[in-house]
Structures are given as structure tokens and as C-alpha cells.
Design a protein around this motif. Structure first.
Motif, PDB file in Angstrom:
ATOM      1  N   LEU A 255       0.812  -1.216   0.000  1.00 31.46           N
ATOM      2  CA  LEU A 255       0.000   0.000   0.000  1.00 31.46           C
ATOM      3  C   LEU A 255       0.849   1.270   0.000  1.00 31.46           C
ATOM      4  O   LEU A 255       0.607   2.188  -0.795  1.00 31.46           O
ATOM      5  CB  LEU A 255      -0.940  -0.002   1.212  1.00 31.46           C
ATOM      6  N   ALA A 256       1.854   1.345   0.868  1.00 29.03           N
ATOM      7  CA  ALA A 256       2.659   2.568   0.959  1.00 29.03           C
ATOM      8  C   ALA A 256       3.375   2.855  -0.361  1.00 29.03           C
ATOM      9  O   ALA A 256       3.409   4.005  -0.829  1.00 29.03           O
ATOM     10  CB  ALA A 256       3.674   2.441   2.099  1.00 29.03           C
ATOM     11  N   ASP A 257       3.940   1.821  -0.981  1.00 28.04           N
ATOM     12  CA  ASP A 257       4.618   1.999  -2.269  1.00 28.04           C
ATOM     13  C   ASP A 257       3.635   2.429  -3.348  1.00 28.04           C
ATOM     14  O   ASP A 257       3.945   3.292  -4.186  1.00 28.04           O
ATOM     15  CB  ASP A 257       5.317   0.701  -2.689  1.00 28.04           C
ATOM     16  N   ALA A 258       2.447   1.832  -3.364  1.00 24.97           N
ATOM     17  CA  ALA A 258       1.441   2.170  -4.374  1.00 24.97           C
ATOM     18  C   ALA A 258       0.991   3.619  -4.230  1.00 24.97           C
ATOM     19  O   ALA A 258       0.810   4.337  -5.229  1.00 24.97           O
ATOM     20  CB  ALA A 258       0.248   1.225  -4.259  1.00 24.97           C
ATOM     21  N   GLN A 259       0.829   4.086  -3.003  1.00 23.54           N
ATOM     22  CA  GLN A 259       0.412   5.469  -2.768  1.00 23.54           C
ATOM     23  C   GLN A 259       1.501   6.455  -3.201  1.00 23.54           C
ATOM     24  O   GLN A 259       1.217   7.472  -3.834  1.00 23.54           O
ATOM     25  CB  GLN A 259       0.079   5.659  -1.285  1.00 23.54           C
ATOM     26  N   ALA A 260       2.746   6.143  -2.852  1.00 24.56           N
ATOM     27  CA  ALA A 260       3.859   7.018  -3.231  1.00 24.56           C
ATOM     28  C   ALA A 260       4.011   7.082  -4.746  1.00 24.56           C
ATOM     29  O   ALA A 260       4.275   8.158  -5.312  1.00 24.56           O
ATOM     30  CB  ALA A 260       5.148   6.517  -2.589  1.00 24.56           C
ATOM     31  N   TYR A 261       3.831   5.943  -5.421  1.00 20.36           N
ATOM     32  CA  TYR A 261       3.967   5.901  -6.880  1.00 20.36           C
ATOM     33  C   TYR A 261       2.931   6.809  -7.540  1.00 20.36           C
ATOM     34  O   TYR A 261       3.261   7.618  -8.416  1.00 20.36           O
ATOM     35  CB  TYR A 261       3.808   4.465  -7.383  1.00 20.36           C
ATOM     36  N   LEU A 262       1.666   6.702  -7.112  1.00 25.60           N
ATOM     37  CA  LEU A 262       0.609   7.486  -7.747  1.00 25.60           C
ATOM     38  C   LEU A 262       0.809   8.979  -7.499  1.00 25.60           C
ATOM     39  O   LEU A 262       0.601   9.800  -8.403  1.00 25.60           O
ATOM     40  CB  LEU A 262      -0.762   7.041  -7.237  1.00 25.60           C
ATOM     41  N   PHE A 263       1.231   9.364  -6.299  1.00 28.41           N
ATOM     42  CA  PHE A 263       1.449  10.777  -5.993  1.00 28.41           C
ATOM     43  C   PHE A 263       2.556  11.362  -6.883  1.00 28.41           C
ATOM     44  O   PHE A 263       2.393  12.438  -7.484  1.00 28.41           O
ATOM     45  CB  PHE A 263       1.819  10.956  -4.521  1.00 28.41           C
ATOM     46  N   CYS A 264       3.690  10.664  -6.968  1.00 30.62           N
ATOM     47  CA  CYS A 264       4.814  11.159  -7.778  1.00 30.62           C
ATOM     48  C   CYS A 264       4.455  11.187  -9.255  1.00 30.62           C
ATOM     49  O   CYS A 264       4.865  12.098  -9.989  1.00 30.62           O
ATOM     50  CB  CYS A 264       6.051  10.292  -7.539  1.00 30.62           C
ATOM     51  N   TYR A 265       3.688  10.201  -9.718  1.00 34.34           N
ATOM     52  CA  TYR A 265       3.238  10.170 -11.106  1.00 34.34           C
ATOM     53  C   TYR A 265       2.336  11.369 -11.403  1.00 34.34           C
ATOM     54  O   TYR A 265       2.447  12.015 -12.454  1.00 34.34           O
ATOM     55  CB  TYR A 265       2.508   8.863 -11.384  1.00 34.34           C
ATOM     56  N   ALA A 266       1.455  11.701 -10.455  1.00 36.68           N
ATOM     57  CA  ALA A 266       0.511  12.806 -10.658  1.00 36.68           C
ATOM     58  C   ALA A 266       1.225  14.136 -10.831  1.00 36.68           C
ATOM     59  O   ALA A 266       0.753  15.022 -11.562  1.00 36.68           O
ATOM     60  CB  ALA A 266      -0.468  12.878  -9.486  1.00 36.68           C
ATOM     61  N   MET A 267       2.369  14.307 -10.194  1.00 31.71           N
ATOM     62  CA  MET A 267       3.098  15.570 -10.257  1.00 31.71           C
ATOM     63  C   MET A 267       3.550  15.919 -11.681  1.00 31.71           C
ATOM     64  O   MET A 267       3.763  17.091 -12.003  1.00 31.71           O
ATOM     65  CB  MET A 267       4.323  15.511  -9.339  1.00 31.71           C
ATOM     66  N   GLY A 268       3.694  14.941 -12.534  1.00 37.11           N
ATOM     67  CA  GLY A 268       4.149  15.198 -13.900  1.00 37.11           C
ATOM     68  C   GLY A 268       3.037  15.378 -14.914  1.00 37.11           C
ATOM     69  O   GLY A 268       3.319  15.580 -16.107  1.00 37.11           O
ATOM     70  N   LEU A 269       1.776  15.347 -14.480  1.00 37.58           N
ATOM     71  CA  LEU A 269       0.675  15.324 -15.446  1.00 37.58           C
ATOM     72  C   LEU A 269       0.525  16.595 -16.295  1.00 37.58           C
ATOM     73  O   LEU A 269       0.195  16.494 -17.479  1.00 37.58           O
ATOM     74  CB  LEU A 269      -0.643  14.998 -14.728  1.00 37.58           C
TER      75      LEU A 269
ATOM     76  N   ALA B 110      10.808   5.166  -9.575  1.00 31.27           N
ATOM     77  CA  ALA B 110      10.328   4.924 -10.941  1.00 31.27           C
ATOM     78  C   ALA B 110       9.324   5.989 -11.372  1.00 31.27           C
ATOM     79  O   ALA B 110       9.358   6.477 -12.505  1.00 31.27           O
ATOM     80  CB  ALA B 110       9.702   3.538 -11.034  1.00 31.27           C
ATOM     81  N   ALA B 111       8.425   6.372 -10.454  1.00 30.46           N
ATOM     82  CA  ALA B 111       7.436   7.398 -10.780  1.00 30.46           C
ATOM     83  C   ALA B 111       8.083   8.765 -10.954  1.00 30.46           C
ATOM     84  O   ALA B 111       7.712   9.538 -11.849  1.00 30.46           O
ATOM     85  CB  ALA B 111       6.370   7.452  -9.688  1.00 30.46           C
ATOM     86  N   ILE B 112       9.065   9.082 -10.121  1.00 29.73           N
ATOM     87  CA  ILE B 112       9.773  10.360 -10.247  1.00 29.73           C
ATOM     88  C   ILE B 112      10.509  10.418 -11.582  1.00 29.73           C
ATOM     89  O   ILE B 112      10.515  11.455 -12.263  1.00 29.73           O
ATOM     90  CB  ILE B 112      10.758  10.547  -9.075  1.00 29.73           C
ATOM     91  N   ALA B 113      11.136   9.309 -11.969  1.00 29.38           N
ATOM     92  CA  ALA B 113      11.841   9.253 -13.251  1.00 29.38           C
ATOM     93  C   ALA B 113      10.883   9.500 -14.413  1.00 29.38           C
ATOM     94  O   ALA B 113      11.196  10.237 -15.356  1.00 29.38           O
ATOM     95  CB  ALA B 113      12.538   7.903 -13.400  1.00 29.38           C
ATOM     96  N   THR B 114       9.705   8.888 -14.348  1.00 30.72           N
ATOM     97  CA  THR B 114       8.705   9.080 -15.407  1.00 30.72           C
ATOM     98  C   THR B 114       8.271  10.531 -15.495  1.00 30.72           C
ATOM     99  O   THR B 114       8.233  11.131 -16.581  1.00 30.72           O
ATOM    100  CB  THR B 114       7.485   8.177 -15.141  1.00 30.72           C
ATOM    101  N   SER B 115       7.952  11.136 -14.340  1.00 31.15           N
ATOM    102  CA  SER B 115       7.509  12.532 -14.331  1.00 31.15           C
ATOM    103  C   SER B 115       8.608  13.467 -14.820  1.00 31.15           C
ATOM    104  O   SER B 115       8.347  14.415 -15.571  1.00 31.15           O
ATOM    105  CB  SER B 115       7.062  12.930 -12.917  1.00 31.15           C
ATOM    106  N   ALA B 116       9.845  13.206 -14.407  1.00 32.02           N
ATOM    107  CA  ALA B 116      10.961  14.055 -14.838  1.00 32.02           C
ATOM    108  C   ALA B 116      11.164  13.976 -16.347  1.00 32.02           C
ATOM    109  O   ALA B 116      11.459  14.990 -17.005  1.00 32.02           O
ATOM    110  CB  ALA B 116      12.237  13.642 -14.111  1.00 32.02           C
ATOM    111  N   SER B 117      10.986  12.789 -16.925  1.00 33.19           N
ATOM    112  CA  SER B 117      11.132  12.649 -18.384  1.00 33.19           C
ATOM    113  C   SER B 117      10.038  13.431 -19.107  1.00 33.19           C
ATOM    114  O   SER B 117      10.281  14.009 -20.179  1.00 33.19           O
ATOM    115  CB  SER B 117      11.094  11.169 -18.780  1.00 33.19           C
TER     116      SER B 117
END
Length: 398
Positions: free
Chosen positions: A123-137, A203-210
């Protein structure tokens, strides 16, 4: 009598888009493999968010369709002023919708994985992933919309180059952000590599940064390259009722189509999650591997939207129909080949993304089942692009 349609012209537009999709898929493969190296729990943490990510991408795809189809119709009709105004307002639409989605999913990031049934160990990893992914939208929205505008203006190479660079940045940042500091042996020499050790969040931060880098590069292209869709600092950014309403008319059915598909994926994710993390990981691996089979169809679909849209804008409806037929046959053939690529090497393909044998065997079985549907699935992807080029986005939704 109408001139004959040209397979060469259609494929000249399609091959950069196909190559772009291939490179995007390869980057996704590397991304999944890197996360898979952390174990099936890490894969499951990403997998539980995958249907949400598809929903977000679908909504932003609809926005791109709403503006880019207007661009291709304007260019086909030699109405360059309309094409220019539509491309300027696409910038405003992308920032507005991307910003709204960022706020919405950042606030919901703690809740969505719970609603989808994520258990305590992921759960904690899934929540962190979605938050970081959202930052790049907001940046993904710009990248998506301007890639669509350029493709519909006949430039399929620039999105290829920019998205290829984005994929490379994503892979490099994955390597640095997912794993901790470590020693790597290369050509008999040992090197110490810095690593942030952020695991799934990395992984999510890398995606958003790209997305950030690629969207800024594409914006620079849109502001500097001479073309009918070139952006200017003092351009017509104020929303025009006619363009906005047409964007909604074209894009809203596409959004409903993607919401309908993604709703099914969300419900299925909830079902699969209840089967356990191994099943959830296997599903994610299979869905990732399947992307290889329909990437040629996506490229042909982009080209079909451009060509059909320009012919419709020019009033050449018979040529538009012939290009639609040709694209459909090419899509069906691509689907047959894609299905074979899934069915025959199913086990080695699944093994690229997971070290867990149980996950590999279950994912391979799924690939062989879904391979049967690939010809018709690829055909549907291409025909949706044909209909969008013709301005009929309702049929694909229905």
C-alpha cells in the motif's frame, strides 16, 4: 476521377510513429524489468495503479484529438489561420486539464490504491507511486497534445525524436533513482554508482521528470520551427467559442471511450488484486508484454488520422475512404503478426520482466490467450484513428 491512394505516403507517415511506439514499449519493458528486480511486491505496487494511469492517459489523449483533428482539417482545407489558432489554444487546454488532473490525483493518491484493493504490504509503495506520477501530469498533457498536433500536421518525426529522448531519460533516471548506491563491474573494472534507493517511488519520479524535459523541448520546437502551427508569444491564446466547442465535440466521445475502457480495467484490477500479489504481478507483466503486439497498429492509426483528416478537410471524401480501407488492411495484417509474436515466445517474453517463476508461467498463459484477439484489436485501433480523422469520434465510443 480521384487520384490513387499511396501506400508509400501512408507508411512514410506511419513508420516514425511505429518506431516511436516501439521505443516507448522498449522503455516500458526496461522500466518493468527494473521494478521487477525488486520483487513481485514492487511490481504489484505499480500494477495496482496501472489502470488509473491508463485512465489519465486516455483523458489526455482525448484532449489531443480535440485540437489536433482541427489542425489537420484546417491544413487540408488550406485554412492556415484556423490551424494556427487551434494549436495555440491547445497549449491552454493542455495546461488547464493537466493541472486539474495533477491536483485531483495528488489528493486521491492515498485513497485510489485502497479502493482498488491493495494490501498492507504494497500500500505505501502504491500510494507514493501514484502521488509522484501525478506531479508530472501537466507536462505529460503538453507532451501528448503537441505530439498529436505535430503528427496531424504531417510531422511524425519530431515526436519520435523527442519521445525517444524522454524514454532514454526515463531509463537513466530509473537506474539512478530506483536502486541504492552500489558497485558495478564493467570490462573487468569496478565502479561505484550513486543511487537514491527510492524503489517504486523512484520509478514514478523518473517518469515525471522525463515528461518535464520532453514537454519543454517540444514546446521549444513549437515556438521556433516555421510552420502553420507555430506558436508565438503574443498568439491567440484566449479560448474561442467555436474552437473550444469543436474540441469538446471531437474530444468528449474519445474521453468517454477511454473512461469506458478504463472503467473495465479498474474493475478487473480490483478482481485481480483479490487473487493476491502474484496474480496482480502476472497481470501487469502480461499487459506490459502485450504492448509489443499492437504498437504497429498505433503507428498506422496516427498516420490514418492525419491522411484521412487532410483529405476530408480538402473535400476529397473518396480518397479519404480509400485511405481508410488501406489503413484497415494494414492494421489487420499487423495484428496477425503481433499475435504470433505473443503466442510463440510467451514464456521468454514474460521472463524479461520477472524473476519469479510463478509469475512468469501465469503471465505466459495470459499472453497465449490474448494473442488470439490481437488481429481484431489492432484493426479496431486503426479504424478508430480513421474515424477520428474523418471527425467521427462518436462511433468508436459507441
Amino acid at each position: 476521377m480521384s487520384k490513387q491512394v499511396s501506400v508509400r505516403y501512408l507508411m512514410a507517415l506511419a513508420w516514425p510513429a511505429i518506431l516511436e511506439q516501439l521505443l516507448l514499449t522498449m522503455a516500458t519493458y526496461v522500466d518493468t524489468a527494473m521494478i521487477g528486480a525488486l520483487g513481485y511486491r514492487a511490481t504489484a505496487a505499480v500494477a495496482v495503479n496501472s489502470s488509473t494511469a491508463w485512465l489519465i492517459m486516455g483523458i489526455l489523449t482525448a484532449l489531443g484529438v480535440g485540437y489536433s483533428v482541427q489542425v489537420t482539417h484546417g491544413l487540408g482545407a488550406k485554412d492556415f489561420d484556423w490551424a494556427r489558432r487551434a494549436s495555440h489554444q491547445a497549449l491552454v487546454g493542455a495546461l488547464a486539464l493537466g493541472g486539474l488532473l495533477m491536483v485531483c490525483f495528488a489528493l486521491l493518491s492515498r485513497h485510489v490504491p485502497v479502493w482498488l484493493g491493495a494490501d498492507e504490504e504494497i500500500l505505501a509503495d502504491a500510494q507514493a507511486y501514484l502521488f509522484c506520477y501525478a506531479m508530472g501530469l501537466p507536462f505529460y498533457a503538453l507532451l501528448n497534445v503537441f505530439s498529436a498536433v505535430l503528427r496531424c500536421s504531417g510531422d511524425t518525426k519530431t515526436p519520435l525524436y523527442v519521445n525517444t529522448g524522454a524514454n532514454f531519460i526515463n531509463v537513466v533516471l530509473n537506474f539512478l533513482l530506483i536502486f541504492p548506491e552500489r558497485e558495478v563491474v564493467l570490462a573487468g573494472r569496478t565502479f561505484r554508482i550513486w543511487g537514491a534507493g527510492l524503489k517504486v517511488a523512484g520509478a514514478a519520479i523518473a517518469t515525471s521528470a522525463s515528461y518535464v524535459v520532453a514537454s519543454l523541448v517540444l514546446m521549444a520546437v513549437m515556438f521556433t520551427r516555421p510552420s502553420p502551427t507555430r506558436l508565438s508569444v503574443g498568439g491567440p491564446y484566449r479560448p474561442e467559442r467555436s474552437i473550444l466547442l469543436r474540441a469538446m465535440r471531437l474530444g468528449f466521445p474519445v474521453a468517454l471511450e477511454r473512461v469506458a475502457i478504463s472503467s473495465g480495467q479498474l474493475i478487473m484490477t480490483r478482481f485481480v488484486t483479490s487473487l493476491g500479489n502474484v496474480a496482480l504481478s502476472a497481470n501487469h507483466v502480461a499487459v506490459t508484454a502485450e504492448a509489443m503486439s499492437y504498437l504497429p497498429a498505433n503507428g498506422i492509426s496516427f498516420a490514418a488520422t492525419t491522411v484521412v483528416g487532410q483529405e476530408v478537410g480538402a473535400g476529397e471524401e473518396e480518397r479519404a475512404r480509400r485511405y481508410g480501407d488501406l489503413a484497415g488492411w494494414l492494421g489487420l495484417l499487423a495484428g496477425v503478426l503481433g499475435g504470433l509474436l505473443l503466442f510463440l515466445p510467451a514464456v521468454p517474453l514474460a521472463r524479461l520482466f520477472s524473476r519469479d517463476e510463478e509469475v512468469v508461467l501465469l503471465a505466459a498463459a495470459m499472453l497465449r490467450i490474448v494473442a488470439v484477439s490481437e488481429p481484431m484489436f489492432s484493426l479496431s485501433i486503426v479504424l478508430s484513428g480513421v474515424l477520428r480523422g474523418a471527425g467521427n469520434t462518436q462511433a468508436a465510443f459507441i
